[in-house]
Design a protein around this motif. Structure first.
Motif, PDB file in Angstrom:
ATOM      1  N   THR A   1      55.951  44.071  27.042  1.00  0.00           N
ATOM      2  CA  THR A   1      55.634  45.210  27.045  1.00  0.00           C
ATOM      3  C   THR A   1      53.824  45.355  26.281  1.00  0.00           C
ATOM      4  N   LYS A   2      54.210  43.925  25.771  1.00  0.00           N
ATOM      5  CA  LYS A   2      52.403  44.513  25.252  1.00  0.00           C
ATOM      6  C   LYS A   2      51.594  43.135  25.980  1.00  0.00           C
ATOM      7  N   THR A   3      50.446  44.776  26.417  1.00  0.00           N
ATOM      8  CA  THR A   3      49.630  43.788  27.605  1.00  0.00           C
ATOM      9  C   THR A   3      48.604  42.925  26.447  1.00  0.00           C
ATOM     10  N   LEU A   4      48.318  41.646  26.718  1.00  0.00           N
ATOM     11  CA  LEU A   4      48.135  40.613  26.249  1.00  0.00           C
ATOM     12  C   LEU A   4      46.485  40.258  26.953  1.00  0.00           C
ATOM     13  N   TYR A   5      44.840  39.757  26.277  1.00  0.00           N
ATOM     14  CA  TYR A   5      44.244  39.159  26.738  1.00  0.00           C
ATOM     15  C   TYR A   5      43.371  37.964  26.413  1.00  0.00           C
ATOM     16  N   SER A   6      42.981  37.382  27.922  1.00  0.00           N
ATOM     17  CA  SER A   6      42.823  35.528  27.512  1.00  0.00           C
ATOM     18  C   SER A   6      41.355  35.393  28.505  1.00  0.00           C
ATOM     19  N   ASP A   7      40.186  35.367  27.372  1.00  0.00           N
ATOM     20  CA  ASP A   7      39.527  34.538  28.564  1.00  0.00           C
ATOM     21  C   ASP A   7      39.553  33.012  29.155  1.00  0.00           C
ATOM     22  N   PHE A   8      39.618  32.584  30.434  1.00  0.00           N
ATOM     23  CA  PHE A   8      39.421  31.664  30.580  1.00  0.00           C
ATOM     24  C   PHE A   8      38.692  32.122  31.525  1.00  0.00           C
ATOM     25  N   ARG A   9      38.226  30.286  32.081  1.00  0.00           N
ATOM     26  CA  ARG A   9      38.037  30.077  33.200  1.00  0.00           C
ATOM     27  C   ARG A   9      38.828  29.729  34.792  1.00  0.00           C
ATOM     28  N   MET A  10      38.512  29.865  35.872  1.00  0.00           N
ATOM     29  CA  MET A  10      40.133  29.898  36.591  1.00  0.00           C
ATOM     30  C   MET A  10      39.453  28.567  37.430  1.00  0.00           C
ATOM     31  N   ILE A  11      39.989  27.110  37.868  1.00  0.00           N
ATOM     32  CA  ILE A  11      39.693  26.726  38.638  1.00  0.00           C
ATOM     33  C   ILE A  11      41.617  25.597  39.262  1.00  0.00           C
ATOM     34  N   ALA A  12      41.210  25.929  40.388  1.00  0.00           N
ATOM     35  CA  ALA A  12      42.410  25.622  42.126  1.00  0.00           C
ATOM     36  C   ALA A  12      42.810  24.818  42.700  1.00  0.00           C
ATOM     37  N   ALA A  13      43.210  24.760  42.712  1.00  0.00           N
ATOM     38  CA  ALA A  13      43.353  23.221  43.429  1.00  0.00           C
ATOM     39  C   ALA A  13      44.198  23.002  44.475  1.00  0.00           C
ATOM     40  N   THR A  14      44.169  22.020  45.950  1.00  0.00           N
ATOM     41  CA  THR A  14      45.571  22.108  46.721  1.00  0.00           C
ATOM     42  C   THR A  14      44.747  21.282  47.804  1.00  0.00           C
TER      43      THR A  14
ATOM     44  N   LEU B   1      44.058  26.555  52.401  1.00  0.00           N
ATOM     45  CA  LEU B   1      44.766  27.786  52.417  1.00  0.00           C
ATOM     46  C   LEU B   1      44.674  29.410  53.896  1.00  0.00           C
ATOM     47  N   SER B   2      43.404  29.193  54.457  1.00  0.00           N
ATOM     48  CA  SER B   2      43.454  29.511  55.300  1.00  0.00           C
ATOM     49  C   SER B   2      44.480  30.356  56.165  1.00  0.00           C
ATOM     50  N   GLN B   3      45.299  28.778  56.542  1.00  0.00           N
ATOM     51  CA  GLN B   3      46.287  28.284  57.585  1.00  0.00           C
ATOM     52  C   GLN B   3      47.616  29.259  56.938  1.00  0.00           C
ATOM     53  N   GLU B   4      47.737  28.999  55.820  1.00  0.00           N
ATOM     54  CA  GLU B   4      48.960  29.470  54.807  1.00  0.00           C
ATOM     55  C   GLU B   4      48.903  30.847  54.259  1.00  0.00           C
ATOM     56  N   VAL B   5      47.481  30.899  54.810  1.00  0.00           N
ATOM     57  CA  VAL B   5      47.768  32.253  54.849  1.00  0.00           C
ATOM     58  C   VAL B   5      47.995  33.507  55.805  1.00  0.00           C
ATOM     59  N   GLU B   6      48.054  32.865  56.620  1.00  0.00           N
ATOM     60  CA  GLU B   6      48.181  33.046  58.813  1.00  0.00           C
ATOM     61  C   GLU B   6      49.348  32.903  58.519  1.00  0.00           C
ATOM     62  N   LYS B   7      50.074  32.342  58.056  1.00  0.00           N
ATOM     63  CA  LYS B   7      52.041  31.912  58.527  1.00  0.00           C
ATOM     64  C   LYS B   7      52.436  33.015  56.995  1.00  0.00           C
ATOM     65  N   GLY B   8      51.535  33.605  56.379  1.00  0.00           N
ATOM     66  CA  GLY B   8      52.132  34.469  55.335  1.00  0.00           C
ATOM     67  C   GLY B   8      52.906  33.852  53.990  1.00  0.00           C
ATOM     68  N   ASN B   9      52.820  32.710  54.283  1.00  0.00           N
ATOM     69  CA  ASN B   9      52.629  31.910  52.833  1.00  0.00           C
ATOM     70  C   ASN B   9      52.174  32.121  51.283  1.00  0.00           C
ATOM     71  N   PHE B  10      50.799  32.606  51.777  1.00  0.00           N
ATOM     72  CA  PHE B  10      49.775  32.429  50.432  1.00  0.00           C
ATOM     73  C   PHE B  10      49.277  33.674  50.768  1.00  0.00           C
ATOM     74  N   ARG B  11      48.866  35.260  50.089  1.00  0.00           N
ATOM     75  CA  ARG B  11      48.587  36.531  50.298  1.00  0.00           C
ATOM     76  C   ARG B  11      46.734  36.192  50.158  1.00  0.00           C
ATOM     77  N   SER B  12      46.232  37.437  51.158  1.00  0.00           N
ATOM     78  CA  SER B  12      45.139  36.685  51.616  1.00  0.00           C
ATOM     79  C   SER B  12      44.007  37.225  50.290  1.00  0.00           C
ATOM     80  N   ASP B  13      44.419  38.307  50.178  1.00  0.00           N
ATOM     81  CA  ASP B  13      44.019  38.910  48.094  1.00  0.00           C
ATOM     82  C   ASP B  13      43.670  38.097  47.563  1.00  0.00           C
ATOM     83  N   LEU B  14      44.683  37.448  47.438  1.00  0.00           N
ATOM     84  CA  LEU B  14      44.403  35.769  46.239  1.00  0.00           C
ATOM     85  C   LEU B  14      43.717  35.190  46.667  1.00  0.00           C
ATOM     86  N   PHE B  15      43.774  34.517  47.974  1.00  0.00           N
ATOM     87  CA  PHE B  15      42.663  33.445  48.516  1.00  0.00           C
ATOM     88  C   PHE B  15      42.044  33.623  48.288  1.00  0.00           C
ATOM     89  N   PHE B  16      40.915  34.964  48.483  1.00  0.00           N
ATOM     90  CA  PHE B  16      39.441  34.902  49.123  1.00  0.00           C
ATOM     91  C   PHE B  16      38.705  35.837  47.450  1.00  0.00           C
TER      92      PHE B  16
END
Length: 246
Positions: A174-187, A191-206
C-alpha cells in the motif's frame, strides 16, 4: 516521564533496525542482480561499423543521451538493440548508476508485475520475503525494457502510471514508492500496428515513442561485415587461447 523516555528510545531503535534491514535486503538484491549481469556472456560492448547507417546511429545516440527523454529502439531480432541502449546509458549523466535490463518476453504473465514493481512478503503463494522490483533497482540509473510489446495489457496500465508519475506500489503493498529512472524500451514489432490490433495501449505507445531510434539490419550495411568478422575472430581467439593471425 521516565517510562515514556525509555519507550521512545525503544521505538527509535526498532525503526532504525527496520530501516537497516530494508536497506540491507536491497543491497543483497542489487548484488545478486549485478552478479547475474556480470556472469552473462557479452560478445562486445560497443557498436561496430563505419557504414552511413551506423554513423547516423551514433549521431542519434550522442543527441539523445544527455537528455532525459524516453527512447524507443526498433529493429529486427539480433540487430543489437541492447547495445544501443547501453551506449545511450554510457553517454548519459547516469553512467555511474545501474543499467537494469528486463526481457519482457521471457517473463510469465503471472510474475511480470512482481519482477517490474516488486512484491511484499505474503503478497502471493511463494512470496516468503519482500523483493524490490526492477524499477526500484533502477533508481538513479536506466531501465531497459526489451520486447516491450510482449507486456500484457494489465501491466501496460501500471507502466503508464510509473512513466507519468515515477511512482508505484509493490504487489500486495500500500506504500507509494518513488524511483528516479530513465526509460529505454525496445521491440521488434511495429507498435503502431499493435495499437490498431488492440494489443498495445495507444497512450503508452505515445509515452514510449518520444525519441525513436531504428537499428538497421546487417543486410543494409554489408560493408561492415569484414569489421564484424575480424572482431568475432579476435573474440573467439581470446576465448579459446588461440593466437590471432588476422
Amino acid at each position: 516521564a521516565a517510562l515514556a523516555s525509555q519507550i521512545a528510545v525503544s521505538i527509535d531503535r526498532a525503526q532504525a533496525h527496520d530501516e537497516i534491514a530494508r536497506l540491507n535486503e536491497r543491497l543483497i538484491e542489487e548484488k545478486r542482480y549485478y552478479q547475474e549481469e556480470k556472469e552473462e556472456f557479452r560478445p562486445f560492448g560497443e557498436i561496430i561499423g563505419s557504414a552511413e547507417a551506423v554513423r547516423k546511429l551514433h549521431q542519434l545516440i550522442r543527441k539523445v543521451a544527455p537528455t532525459k527523454s524516453t527512447v524507443l529502439i526498433t529493429g529486427e531480432t539480433g540487430v543489437g538493440k541492447e547495445l544501443v541502449a547501453r551506449a545511450i546509458h554510457r553517454e548519459s549523466d547516469r553512467r555511474e548508476g545501474p543499467f537494469i535490463r528486463v526481457n519482457c518476453a521471457a517473463l510469465p504473465d503471472t510474475l511480470i508485475d512482481s519482477e517490474l514493481f516488486g512484491h511484499e512478503k505474503g503478497a502471493f503463494t511463494g512470496a516468503n520475503q519482500m523483493k524490490p522490483g526492477r524499477f526500484e533497482l533502477a533508481n538513479g540509473g536506466t531501465i531497459f525494457l526489451d520486447e516491450v510489446s510482449e507486456l500484457p495489457l494489465s501491466t501496460q496500465s501500471r507502466l503508464l502510471r510509473i512513466l507519468q508519475e515515477k511512482e508505484f506500489q509493490r504487489v500486495g503493498g500500500t506504500k507509494t514508492l518513488y524511483s528516479d529512472f530513465r526509460m529505454i524500451a525496445a521491440t521488434n514489432k511495429d507498435l503502431s500496428q499493435e495499437v490498431e490490433k488492440g494489443n498495445f495501449r495507444s497512450d503508452l505507445f505515445f509515452r514510449l515513442n518520444v525519441f525513436p531510434i531504428f537499428v538497421p539490419p546487417l543486410r543494409e550495411r554489408k560493408e561492415d561485415i569484414p569489421a564484424l568478422a575480424a572482431n568475432f575472430l579476435k573474440l573467439f581467439c581470446a576465448q579459446y587461447n588461440r593466437h590471432y593471425q588476422g
